[in-house]
Design a protein around this motif. Sequence first.
Motif, PDB file in Angstrom:
ATOM      1  N   UNK A 150      26.870  69.816  30.109  1.00  0.00           N
ATOM      2  CA  UNK A 150      27.995  70.758  30.048  1.00  0.00           C
ATOM      3  C   UNK A 150      29.219  70.106  29.419  1.00  0.00           C
ATOM      4  N   UNK A 151      29.509  68.856  29.777  1.00  0.00           N
ATOM      5  CA  UNK A 151      30.674  68.156  29.216  1.00  0.00           C
ATOM      6  C   UNK A 151      30.524  67.995  27.707  1.00  0.00           C
ATOM      7  N   UNK A 152      29.318  67.611  27.259  1.00  0.00           N
ATOM      8  CA  UNK A 152      29.084  67.488  25.813  1.00  0.00           C
ATOM      9  C   UNK A 152      29.324  68.819  25.108  1.00  0.00           C
ATOM     10  N   UNK A 153      28.840  69.915  25.710  1.00  0.00           N
ATOM     11  CA  UNK A 153      29.029  71.241  25.118  1.00  0.00           C
ATOM     12  C   UNK A 153      30.497  71.632  25.089  1.00  0.00           C
ATOM     13  N   UNK A 154      31.227  71.345  26.180  1.00  0.00           N
ATOM     14  CA  UNK A 154      32.641  71.707  26.226  1.00  0.00           C
ATOM     15  C   UNK A 154      33.456  70.923  25.207  1.00  0.00           C
ATOM     16  N   UNK A 155      33.170  69.615  25.076  1.00  0.00           N
ATOM     17  CA  UNK A 155      33.882  68.819  24.080  1.00  0.00           C
ATOM     18  C   UNK A 155      33.606  69.336  22.673  1.00  0.00           C
ATOM     19  N   UNK A 156      32.317  69.591  22.393  1.00  0.00           N
ATOM     20  CA  UNK A 156      31.979  70.148  21.083  1.00  0.00           C
ATOM     21  C   UNK A 156      32.558  71.541  20.895  1.00  0.00           C
ATOM     22  N   UNK A 157      32.570  72.321  21.988  1.00  0.00           N
ATOM     23  CA  UNK A 157      33.101  73.678  21.901  1.00  0.00           C
ATOM     24  C   UNK A 157      34.583  73.705  21.619  1.00  0.00           C
ATOM     25  N   UNK A 158      35.370  72.827  22.242  1.00  0.00           N
ATOM     26  CA  UNK A 158      36.813  72.779  21.997  1.00  0.00           C
ATOM     27  C   UNK A 158      37.104  72.448  20.538  1.00  0.00           C
ATOM     28  N   UNK A 159      36.372  71.470  20.012  1.00  0.00           N
ATOM     29  CA  UNK A 159      36.551  71.130  18.591  1.00  0.00           C
ATOM     30  C   UNK A 159      36.160  72.308  17.713  1.00  0.00           C
ATOM     31  N   UNK A 160      35.038  72.964  18.063  1.00  0.00           N
ATOM     32  CA  UNK A 160      34.575  74.108  17.283  1.00  0.00           C
ATOM     33  C   UNK A 160      35.549  75.275  17.318  1.00  0.00           C
ATOM     34  N   UNK A 161      36.175  75.507  18.489  1.00  0.00           N
ATOM     35  CA  UNK A 161      37.146  76.601  18.610  1.00  0.00           C
ATOM     36  C   UNK A 161      38.366  76.349  17.725  1.00  0.00           C
ATOM     37  N   UNK A 162      38.868  75.110  17.756  1.00  0.00           N
ATOM     38  CA  UNK A 162      40.023  74.773  16.916  1.00  0.00           C
ATOM     39  C   UNK A 162      39.682  74.944  15.442  1.00  0.00           C
ATOM     40  N   UNK A 163      38.527  74.417  15.033  1.00  0.00           N
ATOM     41  CA  UNK A 163      38.111  74.555  13.633  1.00  0.00           C
ATOM     42  C   UNK A 163      37.857  76.019  13.280  1.00  0.00           C
TER      43      UNK A 163
END
Length: 413
Positions: free
Chosen positions: A342-355
Amino acid sequence: MNLIENILEGLRAIQGNLLRTVLTGLIISIGIMSLVGILTAVDSMKYSLTQTFSNLGANSFDIRRKGNDNRGSRGGRVEKVYPQIDYRQATQYKERMSEKALVSLSAYISGATVVKSETEKTNPNINIVAGDANYLANNNLNLAKGRDFSNFEQEMGVNVAIIGDELATNLFKNRDPLGQYITFLGRRFKIVGQLEKEGSSMGGSGDRRIIIPLETGRQIPQTNNAVLNYDIKTAIPRPEELNYVMGEATGIMRSVRQDPLGQEASFEIRRSDSMVQRLDEISGYLKVGGFVIGFITLLGASVGLMNIMMVSVNERTREIGVRKALGATSHQIRQQFLIEAVVICLLGGLVGIILGILMGNGIASLIGEGGFIVPWLWVVVGLSICVLVGVVSGYYPAFRASKLDPIESLRYE
């Protein structure tokens, strides 16, 4: 191990395999970026186009008498012709709606009119329209030079006029038309304003138009002593309230026109937001398409995450055995691996949302002007999907890790 210790241990495991975490997060980021980016672009373009359509009258509606200029027959029967909307009825409606909307009154005075200046004259293709103080604003007409009519000119019916761009060019060549005089319909008018150039559309041109004060138009005799028919345009500040205001306007107009209950109205209301309705329909399809594309990308990302988590379980089999030998339960082991996923997904998700937000607004800015939009709904949806992907992708590897035999795990090389 409690939940906090599990979270910290999961973060340490992520930090210990930083390259793998970055690559896995990058897969998630691409999926979320495509999802949020497309949906942000759609929302941003819709906002920009809605503003454009609002400037074209998408937040307004027109009221006209039913059967206007139509005396044809249908099914062998002559259509009923309703009375004109007279000045008294139009002004009563305007007074009763003045607190809720901006109402303008206008009347078509003459078409195919010849207009003369001191040295030139036009072809008989000029339209004369009389409008009140709100006419320019409600019809989104901008002045290239000059001014609108003053209150005195409106009330007293002074012979002043605002002309279209084509008239100014044809009648005055390279001269400034402001302050000059033109003659039409047997009267001499002073030019006080010139409209911006509009161009031709639907076989006509707004540049061949003359606007005069409403009271002035009322003083001009009509052919065959005809009664002026007044058109009413109602504009509201919030387009989403259009249906409600239209219903209220219908009730007021029926009262003003004294239309009996149970009988059809003697007038018709025409909405000006058909383009916005079509835009909503198209943007709905685009959002569905964008969501499907993003979902497929995230599906691929979840498979990749599950594969990496399986590799992680195999690499850390001995570590799992040590933890179980020291008293860690299957639930705690399962929880640890789920938290990592979940942490890996959230970190990747935050970057993806900003981009995705940057990409979506960038695409929209290339198409049309609009404000920078942060789609909070899609941000929440994106983060929720990240958690869901992490749980789904990490559950089987976590379940497999929790079922490992501690003795066999300690002997694993």
